[in-house]
Design a protein around this motif. Sequence first.
Motif, PDB file in Angstrom:
ATOM      1  N   ASP A 190       3.638 -57.515  12.264  1.00  0.00           N
ATOM      2  CA  ASP A 190       3.586 -56.715  11.030  1.00  0.00           C
ATOM      3  C   ASP A 190       4.033 -55.280  11.281  1.00  0.00           C
ATOM      4  O   ASP A 190       4.817 -54.709  10.519  1.00  0.00           O
ATOM      5  CB  ASP A 190       2.164 -56.704  10.450  1.00  0.00           C
ATOM      6  N   VAL A 206       0.049 -51.755   3.839  1.00  0.00           N
ATOM      7  CA  VAL A 206      -0.114 -52.848   4.792  1.00  0.00           C
ATOM      8  C   VAL A 206      -1.548 -53.342   4.683  1.00  0.00           C
ATOM      9  O   VAL A 206      -2.486 -52.541   4.712  1.00  0.00           O
ATOM     10  CB  VAL A 206       0.169 -52.377   6.242  1.00  0.00           C
ATOM     11  N   ALA A 247       7.463 -53.293   9.772  1.00  0.00           N
ATOM     12  CA  ALA A 247       7.368 -51.992   9.094  1.00  0.00           C
ATOM     13  C   ALA A 247       8.189 -50.934   9.821  1.00  0.00           C
ATOM     14  O   ALA A 247       8.886 -50.135   9.187  1.00  0.00           O
ATOM     15  CB  ALA A 247       5.902 -51.556   9.003  1.00  0.00           C
TER      16      ALA A 247
END
Length: 162
Positions: free
Chosen positions: A83, A103, A87
């Motif tokens: 993740d 997030v 990003a």
Amino acid sequence: PVADQHRLNDEILAEVAEAANETLAALPNARQIRVAFRTEKLTDAGDLKSEVRAVVSFGDQEEIDPDAQLSGGQQTSLELATDRAVATVLRRRHGGTRLPEFVMLDEAFTGHDPETKEAVREVLQRMAADSQVLVIDHGLGFRETFDRVVTVTPGFLGSAIN
């Protein structure tokens, strides 16, 4: 043009893998985990499609099934690293803008030993510098990490601001 798009996709996937592996190396329970991404061609009802698949290795084991061979904490670390990498690459490729702005992580601290929990906390603080981070967790041990903590109990929603 199609070949150029495939080359660009492979380049982006390599960047995401590199950024994810940097984060994995910083997490004590995930230092032996590495991830790469591979585009596979699939046929679906006669149509040719592409699918991106994560290829996970652990130590000297080249391609493992993370669901079967990693602990819950290691799986969480892999998800967090991926993740964060997505990003980071999005932000880098979009001129430093704050993408994504939000997030959300579920049980980011679950299954980790104390040393890894501290490393996860540090990763989340770095993520929070560029994005709003929402962490859902049953434990309260890292409340001081966050600007705002919302406590939910049956029949009541309360809020505490640190």
